[in-house]
Design a protein around this motif. Sequence first.
Motif, PDB file in Angstrom:
ATOM      1  N   SER A  30       0.816  -1.227   0.000  1.00  0.00           N
ATOM      2  CA  SER A  30       0.000   0.000   0.000  1.00  0.00           C
ATOM      3  C   SER A  30       0.846   1.273   0.000  1.00  0.00           C
ATOM      4  CB  SER A  30      -0.919   0.010   1.222  1.00  0.00           C
ATOM      5  OG  SER A  30      -0.150  -0.019   2.428  1.00  0.00           O
ATOM      6  N   ASP A  31       2.167   1.120   0.082  1.00  0.00           N
ATOM      7  CA  ASP A  31       3.030   2.296   0.205  1.00  0.00           C
ATOM      8  C   ASP A  31       3.848   2.566  -1.057  1.00  0.00           C
ATOM      9  OD1 ASP A  31       4.622   0.059   0.409  1.00  0.00           O
ATOM     10  OD2 ASP A  31       5.848   0.819   2.068  1.00  0.00           O
ATOM     11  N   ILE A  32       3.413   2.008  -2.199  1.00  0.00           N
ATOM     12  CA  ILE A  32       4.122   2.265  -3.451  1.00  0.00           C
ATOM     13  C   ILE A  32       3.198   2.920  -4.473  1.00  0.00           C
ATOM     14  CG2 ILE A  32       5.723   0.336  -3.120  1.00  0.00           C
ATOM     15  CD1 ILE A  32       4.102  -1.195  -5.276  1.00  0.00           C
ATOM     16  N   GLU A  33       3.829   3.697  -5.349  1.00  0.00           N
ATOM     17  CA  GLU A  33       3.131   4.320  -6.467  1.00  0.00           C
ATOM     18  C   GLU A  33       3.931   3.996  -7.727  1.00  0.00           C
ATOM     19  OE1 GLU A  33       2.908   8.846  -7.969  1.00  0.00           O
ATOM     20  OE2 GLU A  33       1.869   8.500  -6.062  1.00  0.00           O
ATOM     21  N   ILE A  34       3.262   3.515  -8.769  1.00  0.00           N
ATOM     22  CA  ILE A  34       3.943   3.079  -9.980  1.00  0.00           C
ATOM     23  C   ILE A  34       3.664   4.041 -11.128  1.00  0.00           C
ATOM     24  CG2 ILE A  34       4.220   1.236 -11.681  1.00  0.00           C
ATOM     25  CD1 ILE A  34       5.215   0.401  -8.961  1.00  0.00           C
TER      26      ILE A  34
END
Length: 332
Positions: A30-34
């Motif tokens: 939940s703590d990544i952005e792609i």
Amino acid sequence: MKKIAVDAMGGDYAPKAIVEGVNQALATFSDIEIQLYGDESKIRQYLTRTDRVSIVHTDEKINSDDEPAKAIRQKKQSSMVLAARAVKEGRADAILSAGNTGALLAAGLFVVGRIKGIDRPGLLSTLPTIDGNGFDMLDLGANAENSANHLHQYAILGAFYAENVRGITKPRVGLLNNGTEDSKGDPLRKETYALLAADANLNFVGNVEARELLNGVADVIVADGFTGNAVLKTIEGTALSIMGQLKSAIENGGWKAKIGYLFLKDALRSMKKTLDYSDAGGAVLFGLNAPVVKAHGSSDAKSIFNTIQQIRTMLDSQVVQKSVEKFSIKED
């Protein structure tokens, strides 16, 4: 939020495998952005997530047979270069690509930039061992030739990675050589041995022979790029050949072999998993100002997921920032 720029068009099975791996990672972490770079229409065919993911459209990509440095200079709107530029400009924290290895190395050097104090960044990968713990090895081919000072830097970088990303306290560092005695090797290996032995900050365990690598003799193995790449391909090829021979023996061995397989099935699957280097993620071009990670060209969704997990751990541990600080102090 950890922002990862992904070259969606690089690799044998792009963009399908890349995007499917991204879907899995977004669902798990939940703590990544792609940020996906590539042909939007092709990417959207496989993208099931809508949150924490964006697409930067481009029709241009770097092919596997492109000359690396030339491609970086001439294909400035390619998915790989745009992703690298996002890292350079601070819009992303790391870059992942399964595309042209030489081009990614060039993008890392010329776009992302190397750490001040690092002469030549090295390519690092975690390779399997029989006990399942694995070992980190560099350089695996970023440089055709190296000096003893380069290899000393690789030992420091490899120990940093093993400690901060893999959680190994005082990782054992070995020098790949043609014998274990301290007198063995050519002038490069002898000079490197002296530098590593004199560095009190390293847990140097001496020379290591290639036949002992898979036995867990060290946590970090240092080699020049030419030798490291040859060893990497030998390990990969041997693992594939062994599994292929076992499969052929079972298929052609008659009913006794097939009955034997039923009893050995779980053990063989465990053996295959032990030899599967894709679980550890991709190869890191270590010594740059941000994580630049190369997934295998034949990566499937599982490999891409594992590589994103690896990058997430690198960002969590701040291993790049710590190495920047380490070599800045040495420069001063």
